[in-house]
Design an enzyme around this catalytic site. Structure first.
Site, PDB file in Angstrom:
ATOM      1  N   ASN A   1       1.353  -4.880  -4.617  1.00 37.22           N
ATOM      2  CA  ASN A   1       0.515  -3.723  -4.889  1.00 37.22           C
ATOM      3  C   ASN A   1      -0.455  -4.006  -6.042  1.00 37.22           C
ATOM      4  O   ASN A   1      -0.690  -5.155  -6.399  1.00 37.22           O
ATOM      5  CB  ASN A   1       1.373  -2.477  -5.154  1.00 37.22           C
ATOM      6  CG  ASN A   1       0.761  -1.216  -4.546  1.00 37.22           C
ATOM      7  OD1 ASN A   1      -0.406  -0.919  -4.748  1.00 37.22           O
ATOM      8  ND2 ASN A   1       1.569  -0.490  -3.804  1.00 37.22           N
ATOM      9  N   ARG A   2      -0.991  -2.936  -6.648  1.00 42.12           N
ATOM     10  CA  ARG A   2      -2.125  -3.080  -7.561  1.00 42.12           C
ATOM     11  C   ARG A   2      -1.720  -3.039  -9.038  1.00 42.12           C
ATOM     12  O   ARG A   2      -0.835  -2.281  -9.426  1.00 42.12           O
ATOM     13  CB  ARG A   2      -3.149  -1.977  -7.289  1.00 42.12           C
ATOM     14  CG  ARG A   2      -3.788  -2.100  -5.907  1.00 42.12           C
ATOM     15  CD  ARG A   2      -4.564  -0.860  -5.516  1.00 42.12           C
ATOM     16  NE  ARG A   2      -5.169  -1.014  -4.191  1.00 42.12           N
ATOM     17  CZ  ARG A   2      -4.531  -0.732  -3.048  1.00 42.12           C
ATOM     18  NH1 ARG A   2      -3.288  -0.271  -3.057  1.00 42.12           N
ATOM     19  NH2 ARG A   2      -5.151  -0.917  -1.884  1.00 42.12           N
TER      20      ARG A   2
ATOM     21  N   HIS B   1      -1.421  -7.677  -4.937  1.00 39.96           N
ATOM     22  CA  HIS B   1      -0.480  -8.551  -4.197  1.00 39.96           C
ATOM     23  C   HIS B   1      -0.455  -9.993  -4.702  1.00 39.96           C
ATOM     24  O   HIS B   1      -0.386 -10.935  -3.915  1.00 39.96           O
ATOM     25  CB  HIS B   1      -0.813  -8.547  -2.710  1.00 39.96           C
ATOM     26  CG  HIS B   1      -0.569  -7.242  -2.009  1.00 39.96           C
ATOM     27  ND1 HIS B   1       0.405  -6.346  -2.408  1.00 39.96           N
ATOM     28  CD2 HIS B   1      -1.176  -6.684  -0.928  1.00 39.96           C
ATOM     29  CE1 HIS B   1       0.386  -5.296  -1.586  1.00 39.96           C
ATOM     30  NE2 HIS B   1      -0.556  -5.469  -0.708  1.00 39.96           N
TER      31      HIS B   1
ATOM     32  N   HIS C   1       5.030  -7.457   3.856  1.00 41.01           N
ATOM     33  CA  HIS C   1       3.875  -6.643   4.243  1.00 41.01           C
ATOM     34  C   HIS C   1       3.680  -6.631   5.770  1.00 41.01           C
ATOM     35  O   HIS C   1       2.545  -6.758   6.252  1.00 41.01           O
ATOM     36  CB  HIS C   1       2.624  -7.180   3.546  1.00 41.01           C
ATOM     37  CG  HIS C   1       1.562  -6.155   3.297  1.00 41.01           C
ATOM     38  ND1 HIS C   1       1.078  -5.335   4.291  1.00 41.01           N
ATOM     39  CD2 HIS C   1       0.896  -5.815   2.170  1.00 41.01           C
ATOM     40  CE1 HIS C   1       0.150  -4.547   3.784  1.00 41.01           C
ATOM     41  NE2 HIS C   1       0.025  -4.811   2.494  1.00 41.01           N
ATOM     42  N   ALA C   2       4.758  -6.459   6.524  1.00 41.59           N
ATOM     43  CA  ALA C   2       4.619  -6.387   7.979  1.00 41.59           C
ATOM     44  C   ALA C   2       3.899  -5.105   8.386  1.00 41.59           C
ATOM     45  O   ALA C   2       4.091  -4.044   7.790  1.00 41.59           O
ATOM     46  CB  ALA C   2       5.987  -6.451   8.644  1.00 41.59           C
ATOM     47  N   TYR C   3       3.054  -5.240   9.408  1.00 42.56           N
ATOM     48  CA  TYR C   3       2.346  -4.108  10.015  1.00 42.56           C
ATOM     49  C   TYR C   3       3.011  -3.798  11.352  1.00 42.56           C
ATOM     50  O   TYR C   3       3.028  -4.651  12.239  1.00 42.56           O
ATOM     51  CB  TYR C   3       0.889  -4.476  10.285  1.00 42.56           C
ATOM     52  CG  TYR C   3      -0.021  -4.538   9.086  1.00 42.56           C
ATOM     53  CD1 TYR C   3      -1.062  -3.626   8.942  1.00 42.56           C
ATOM     54  CD2 TYR C   3       0.121  -5.531   8.118  1.00 42.56           C
ATOM     55  CE1 TYR C   3      -1.938  -3.696   7.859  1.00 42.56           C
ATOM     56  CE2 TYR C   3      -0.745  -5.601   7.037  1.00 42.56           C
ATOM     57  CZ  TYR C   3      -1.773  -4.683   6.917  1.00 42.56           C
ATOM     58  OH  TYR C   3      -2.625  -4.762   5.848  1.00 42.56           O
TER      59      TYR C   3
ATOM     60  N   ASP D   1      -1.972   5.596   1.803  1.00 40.88           N
ATOM     61  CA  ASP D   1      -1.802   4.321   1.099  1.00 40.88           C
ATOM     62  C   ASP D   1      -1.230   4.688  -0.267  1.00 40.88           C
ATOM     63  O   ASP D   1      -1.890   4.552  -1.298  1.00 40.88           O
ATOM     64  CB  ASP D   1      -3.134   3.579   0.967  1.00 40.88           C
ATOM     65  CG  ASP D   1      -2.960   2.144   0.456  1.00 40.88           C
ATOM     66  OD1 ASP D   1      -1.791   1.726   0.254  1.00 40.88           O
ATOM     67  OD2 ASP D   1      -3.967   1.446   0.240  1.00 40.88           O
TER      68      ASP D   1
ATOM     69  N   GLN E   1       5.770   1.949  -0.371  1.00 36.94           N
ATOM     70  CA  GLN E   1       4.347   2.194  -0.135  1.00 36.94           C
ATOM     71  C   GLN E   1       4.167   2.435   1.359  1.00 36.94           C
ATOM     72  O   GLN E   1       4.434   1.561   2.185  1.00 36.94           O
ATOM     73  CB  GLN E   1       3.512   0.982  -0.580  1.00 36.94           C
ATOM     74  CG  GLN E   1       2.003   1.204  -0.495  1.00 36.94           C
ATOM     75  CD  GLN E   1       1.433   1.865  -1.735  1.00 36.94           C
ATOM     76  OE1 GLN E   1       2.140   2.121  -2.703  1.00 36.94           O
ATOM     77  NE2 GLN E   1       0.124   2.130  -1.715  1.00 36.94           N
TER      78      GLN E   1
ATOM     79  N   GLU F   1       6.302  -0.599   2.756  1.00 36.71           N
ATOM     80  CA  GLU F   1       6.563  -1.702   1.834  1.00 36.71           C
ATOM     81  C   GLU F   1       7.483  -1.225   0.703  1.00 36.71           C
ATOM     82  O   GLU F   1       7.054  -0.486  -0.176  1.00 36.71           O
ATOM     83  CB  GLU F   1       5.253  -2.222   1.254  1.00 36.71           C
ATOM     84  CG  GLU F   1       4.222  -2.623   2.283  1.00 36.71           C
ATOM     85  CD  GLU F   1       2.811  -2.550   1.718  1.00 36.71           C
ATOM     86  OE1 GLU F   1       2.515  -3.320   0.775  1.00 36.71           O
ATOM     87  OE2 GLU F   1       2.010  -1.727   2.205  1.00 36.71           O
TER      88      GLU F   1
END
Length: 344
Positions: A83-84, A109, A178-180, A245, A281, A309
């Site tokens: 993340n940020r 990330h 980070h799987a979609y 998000d 997340q 996440e």
């Protein structure tokens, strides 16, 4: 009974140091998962629908080349810090650190070359695979030699991902995968018919660069109240949301607990997320734009996948009232997330 197979997947480009990338295939009666030694990437995850038909439910690419080019972290382990981090800055023990800015004014990330873009050393286990790497002191400007182990194990319907780390100097760390996902099958148009619930009483509002403001806000009476299942498309419309998000704040504690559930009524596929982490997340693929050619030449438009996440809260290194994100020498970072697949 889980079988584990290893095979070659490709070679890194010479400018990336060459090196063999392997694929590890974990298979049980109900789940089949392929994991790469590059970025610890979940490249394929096949689960059954209510008729017993397998489909691949994660976005990704058919070849290594897809993963070595720019992409939105499909299936990868991200770190040192998921993340940020605001303005890519933090201070530790009186010293200021400046990270690479790769997400507007912020660091995301892990920076320019995070854990998702490197080769890991694999070790085959009876029911899975363990990856190791040493992130050297100063890598991406983070302090300390950080030893990291990521272990994937498959048991029946449950895929467990365990993260362990040890450091030589105090460092922030927050690891996630980070799987979609699209439970209709990767390449399906959108996720609007998915029903989702997240067991969180509060979430973190963000500024216009997606950095938490510092407020821990109650979900009650807002579009962020996902404690009861909502149908995603209708919910986004009802609350005029362009997507999610956001970090949802989970009940604190080191024990395993169920934190999210996604159900896809047309296929009956269900995915539960259990974790020991303090945050999750929820991201609805808002930045996907159809420009990437994925597996089977599929395109991935906006809202064609979701991420859940499990991680520490974003920018925790700069917010003392957020859960502790610092790992000290002599301590061990140890978190596990379980993905449980079934049909309803």
């Amino acid at each position: 009974m889980t079988t584990v197979r290893r095979e070659a997947f490709g070679r890194m480009p010479p400018e990336e140091g060459g090196g063999e990338v392997e694929k590890f295939v974990l298979q049980s009666d109900s789940v089949r998962v392929e994991i790469l030694s590059f970025g610890c990437i979940i490249a394929t995850l096949e689960t059954k629908d209510r008729d017993g038909q397998f489909s691949d439910v994660v976005l990704g690419f058919d070849t290594l080349e897809g993963y070595t080019r720019k992409h939105p972290f499909f299936g990868a382990v991200v770190g040192r810090v998921a993340n940020r981090i605001a303005k890519g800055r933090f201070s530790l023990d009186g010293k200021d650190y400046q990270l690479f800015l790769n997400n507007g004014p912020n660091s995301l990330h892990g920076g320019a070359k995070g854990f998702d873009k490197v080769l890991w050393s694999p070790q085959v286990l009876p029911n899975g695979v363990r990856f190791f790497r040493l992130s050297p002191d100063g890598e991406e400007s983070y302090p300390g030699d950080l030893k990291v182990w990521v272990t994937y194990t498959l048991s029946g319907k449950e895929l467990a991902i365990n993260y362990q780390a040890q450091t030589s100097k105090t460092t922030p760390i927050s690891l996630t995968n980070h799987a979609y996902f699209n439970l209709a099958g990767q390449g399906s148009r959108d996720i609007y018919d998915h029903e989702i619930s997240i067991e969180a009483d509060s979430y973190l509002p963000v500024d216009d660069t997606q950095i938490p403001t510092g407020e821990v806000a109650a979900v009650q009476g807002t579009g962020f109240d996902l404690r009861q299942p909502v149908e995603l498309g209708k919910h986004l419309q009802k609350f005029h949301l362009r997507g999610f998000d956001h970090n949802f704040c989970l009940h604190q504690g080191q024990d395993r607990r169920r934190v999210a559930r996604v159900f896809h009524p047309p296929t009956g596929r269900t995915m539960e997320v259990h974790t020991t982490q303090p945050g999750i997340q929820f991201y609805t693929g808002n930045n996907l734009d159809g420009s990437l050619k994925g597996k089977g030449a599929a395109t991935y438009p906006k809202h064609s996948a979701f991420c859940l996440e499990t991680q520490n809260w974003p920018d925790a290194v700069n917010k003392p009232h957020f859960p502790n994100v610092l790992l000290h020498p002599g301590e061990e970072y140890n978190h596990t997330t379980w993905l449980v697949f079934s049909t309803a």
